[in-house]
Design a protein around this motif. Structure first.
Motif, mmCIF file in Angstrom:
data_model
loop_
_atom_site.group_PDB
_atom_site.id
_atom_site.type_symbol
_atom_site.label_atom_id
_atom_site.label_comp_id
_atom_site.label_asym_id
_atom_site.label_seq_id
_atom_site.Cartn_x
_atom_site.Cartn_y
_atom_site.Cartn_z
ATOM 1 N N ALA A 127 0.817 -1.216 0.000
ATOM 2 C CA ALA A 127 0.000 0.000 0.000
ATOM 3 C C ALA A 127 0.850 1.266 0.000
ATOM 4 O O ALA A 127 0.377 2.325 -0.431
ATOM 5 C CB ALA A 127 -0.932 0.007 1.209
ATOM 6 N N HIS A 152 -0.225 1.304 -6.152
ATOM 7 C CA HIS A 152 -1.311 0.531 -5.552
ATOM 8 C C HIS A 152 -2.379 1.410 -4.907
ATOM 9 O O HIS A 152 -3.281 0.901 -4.237
ATOM 10 C CB HIS A 152 -0.751 -0.444 -4.512
ATOM 11 C CG HIS A 152 0.181 -1.463 -5.070
ATOM 12 N ND1 HIS A 152 -0.119 -2.210 -6.180
ATOM 13 C CD2 HIS A 152 1.429 -1.849 -4.678
ATOM 14 C CE1 HIS A 152 0.896 -3.030 -6.448
ATOM 15 N NE2 HIS A 152 1.843 -2.817 -5.556
ATOM 16 N N GLU A 153 -2.266 2.704 -5.103
ATOM 17 C CA GLU A 153 -3.244 3.611 -4.509
ATOM 18 C C GLU A 153 -4.654 3.299 -5.022
ATOM 19 O O GLU A 153 -4.878 3.155 -6.218
ATOM 20 C CB GLU A 153 -2.885 5.058 -4.857
ATOM 21 C CG GLU A 153 -3.787 6.082 -4.185
ATOM 22 C CD GLU A 153 -3.375 7.511 -4.495
ATOM 23 O OE1 GLU A 153 -4.080 8.432 -4.075
ATOM 24 O OE2 GLU A 153 -2.333 7.689 -5.169
ATOM 25 N N GLY A 154 -5.576 3.166 -4.090
ATOM 26 C CA GLY A 154 -6.958 2.888 -4.451
ATOM 27 C C GLY A 154 -7.285 1.414 -4.584
ATOM 28 O O GLY A 154 -8.454 1.061 -4.766
ATOM 29 N N ARG A 155 -6.276 0.553 -4.515
ATOM 30 C CA ARG A 155 -6.556 -0.881 -4.629
ATOM 31 C C ARG A 155 -7.142 -1.409 -3.323
ATOM 32 O O ARG A 155 -6.800 -0.950 -2.234
ATOM 33 C CB ARG A 155 -5.283 -1.648 -4.993
ATOM 34 C CG ARG A 155 -4.960 -1.540 -6.481
ATOM 35 C CD ARG A 155 -3.885 -2.512 -6.897
ATOM 36 N NE ARG A 155 -3.890 -2.675 -8.341
ATOM 37 C CZ ARG A 155 -2.811 -2.610 -9.120
ATOM 38 N NH1 ARG A 155 -1.626 -2.380 -8.585
ATOM 39 N NH2 ARG A 155 -2.911 -2.785 -10.420
ATOM 40 N N ASP A 156 -8.026 -2.381 -3.454
ATOM 41 C CA ASP A 156 -8.699 -2.957 -2.294
ATOM 42 C C ASP A 156 -7.679 -3.602 -1.360
ATOM 43 O O ASP A 156 -6.762 -4.303 -1.800
ATOM 44 C CB ASP A 156 -9.722 -3.988 -2.768
ATOM 45 C CG ASP A 156 -10.557 -4.514 -1.619
ATOM 46 O OD1 ASP A 156 -11.426 -3.780 -1.126
ATOM 47 O OD2 ASP A 156 -10.313 -5.675 -1.209
ATOM 48 N N HIS A 157 -7.862 -3.381 -0.062
ATOM 49 C CA HIS A 157 -6.920 -3.925 0.917
ATOM 50 C C HIS A 157 -6.930 -5.453 0.908
ATOM 51 O O HIS A 157 -5.888 -6.086 1.133
ATOM 52 C CB HIS A 157 -7.260 -3.410 2.314
ATOM 53 C CG HIS A 157 -6.201 -3.701 3.339
ATOM 54 N ND1 HIS A 157 -4.968 -3.090 3.333
ATOM 55 C CD2 HIS A 157 -6.191 -4.573 4.392
ATOM 56 C CE1 HIS A 157 -4.237 -3.556 4.335
ATOM 57 N NE2 HIS A 157 -4.950 -4.447 4.996
ATOM 58 N N LEU A 168 -7.244 -7.337 -1.684
ATOM 59 C CA LEU A 168 -6.389 -7.745 -2.793
ATOM 60 C C LEU A 168 -4.924 -7.635 -2.397
ATOM 61 O O LEU A 168 -4.113 -8.537 -2.703
ATOM 62 C CB LEU A 168 -6.669 -6.891 -4.021
ATOM 63 C CG LEU A 168 -5.747 -7.126 -5.234
ATOM 64 C CD1 LEU A 168 -5.853 -8.567 -5.733
ATOM 65 C CD2 LEU A 168 -6.070 -6.142 -6.346
ATOM 66 N N LEU A 169 -4.561 -6.544 -1.720
ATOM 67 C CA LEU A 169 -3.178 -6.376 -1.282
ATOM 68 C C LEU A 169 -2.782 -7.470 -0.294
ATOM 69 O O LEU A 169 -1.657 -7.984 -0.350
ATOM 70 C CB LEU A 169 -2.994 -4.995 -0.652
ATOM 71 C CG LEU A 169 -3.231 -3.796 -1.574
ATOM 72 C CD1 LEU A 169 -2.944 -2.494 -0.825
ATOM 73 C CD2 LEU A 169 -2.387 -3.886 -2.831
ATOM 74 N N TRP A 197 -2.176 -10.650 -2.344
ATOM 75 C CA TRP A 197 -0.872 -10.592 -3.011
ATOM 76 C C TRP A 197 0.259 -10.778 -2.010
ATOM 77 O O TRP A 197 1.241 -11.471 -2.293
ATOM 78 C CB TRP A 197 -0.720 -9.255 -3.735
ATOM 79 C CG TRP A 197 -1.394 -9.214 -5.069
ATOM 80 C CD1 TRP A 197 -1.853 -10.274 -5.802
ATOM 81 C CD2 TRP A 197 -1.678 -8.036 -5.838
ATOM 82 N NE1 TRP A 197 -2.404 -9.832 -6.980
ATOM 83 C CE2 TRP A 197 -2.311 -8.475 -7.032
ATOM 84 C CE3 TRP A 197 -1.471 -6.681 -5.636
ATOM 85 C CZ2 TRP A 197 -2.727 -7.581 -8.021
ATOM 86 C CZ3 TRP A 197 -1.881 -5.781 -6.613
ATOM 87 C CH2 TRP A 197 -2.503 -6.237 -7.792
ATOM 88 N N HIS A 241 -1.507 -11.889 -11.164
ATOM 89 C CA HIS A 241 -1.974 -10.578 -11.630
ATOM 90 C C HIS A 241 -1.950 -10.576 -13.166
ATOM 91 O O HIS A 241 -0.946 -10.228 -13.788
ATOM 92 C CB HIS A 241 -1.073 -9.483 -11.062
ATOM 93 C CG HIS A 241 -1.426 -8.100 -11.505
ATOM 94 N ND1 HIS A 241 -2.737 -7.660 -11.665
ATOM 95 C CD2 HIS A 241 -0.639 -7.035 -11.841
ATOM 96 C CE1 HIS A 241 -2.731 -6.406 -12.055
ATOM 97 N NE2 HIS A 241 -1.478 -6.004 -12.184
ATOM 98 N N VAL A 300 3.951 -6.819 -9.800
ATOM 99 C CA VAL A 300 3.309 -6.223 -8.625
ATOM 100 C C VAL A 300 4.403 -5.556 -7.798
ATOM 101 O O VAL A 300 5.234 -6.241 -7.185
ATOM 102 C CB VAL A 300 2.563 -7.272 -7.784
ATOM 103 C CG1 VAL A 300 1.999 -6.641 -6.505
ATOM 104 C CG2 VAL A 300 1.440 -7.910 -8.592
#
Length: 212
Positions: free
Chosen positions: A29, A34-39, A41-42, A45, A145, A159
């Motif tokens: 994060a 990765h800004e705005g990506r669902d936590h 999903l992070l 990964w 991904h 990623v």
């Protein structure tokens, strides 16, 4: 003897309540891509990257020359790789501070004696594995991904930060750690950070501009 911890050290000790996947997700994060990506999903990964790192075969000896020096606390790192010439810089001041923090927080069962230096070297060795040969492509497949799909062919994307998580997981296994080095890194950063407030700000003039 019972040590009296500072407020920052108590907050750092409480970080152990979080799992290693959370620290991996936080690392991801922190990257602007990765800004705005669902936590969630992070976290997925991060977990996949750590699993891949732990599955790596034993690393060959480091090809790079190892040099010990000070300055790691100012840089906020335990070690750094330089490619020209291939050199691993081990920052002895940061490693010593991390070992001292382990004792103060009562984490010696998680990070055995002298394991911080061993983990730093194992981390850089893992990066050599991940940057060459099948390691790089294998990590992409493990993360899943997909950036392009044509017929039955899939192209897997990079990623940002996943290689760091994989290297930390590999280092933890190699050095016999009970937790990821990411926990210790965040605890060290939390205790080394200057206290917030006006005392840390530069003086301002009447218009609110910082004075030079």
């Amino acid at each position: 003897m019972t040590l009296t911890l500072t407020p920052a050290e108590r907050a750092a000790r409480d970080l152990a309540a979080l799992d290693d996947t959370e620290f991996g997700a936080r690392l991801l994060a922190s990257s602007p891509v990765h800004e705005g990506r669902d936590h969630a999903l992070l976290r997925a990964w991060a977990a996949a990257a750590a699993d891949f790192g732990r599955s790596l075969p034993p690393a060959p000896p480091l090809a790079a020359r190892v040099v010990e020096r000070d300055g790691g606390l100012a840089l906020g790192m335990l070690a750094r790789y330089r490619s020209r010439p291939a050199t691993v810089e081990l920052y002895t001041d940061a490693i010593a501070a991390a070992e001292d923090l382990v004792d103060r927080l009562g984490w010696r069962a998680l990070y055995p004696e002298s394991s911080v230096r061993a983990a730093a070297l194992a981390h850089e060795a893992a990066h050599e594995q991940l940057h060459h040969g099948a390691g790089k492509a294998g990590l992409k497949r493990a993360l899943g991904h997909v950036v392009l799909s044509l017929g039955g062919r899939r192209v897997y994307g990079h990623v940002a930060g996943a290689d760091e998580i994989a290297a930390h997981a590999r280092a933890a296994r190699e050095a016999g750690l009970g937790r990821s080095p990411l926990l210790l890194a965040e605890a060290l950063a939390a205790t080394a950070a200057p206290p917030p407030g006006p005392a840390t700000e530069q003086p301002r003039d009447r218009r609110g501009r910082r004075r030079k």
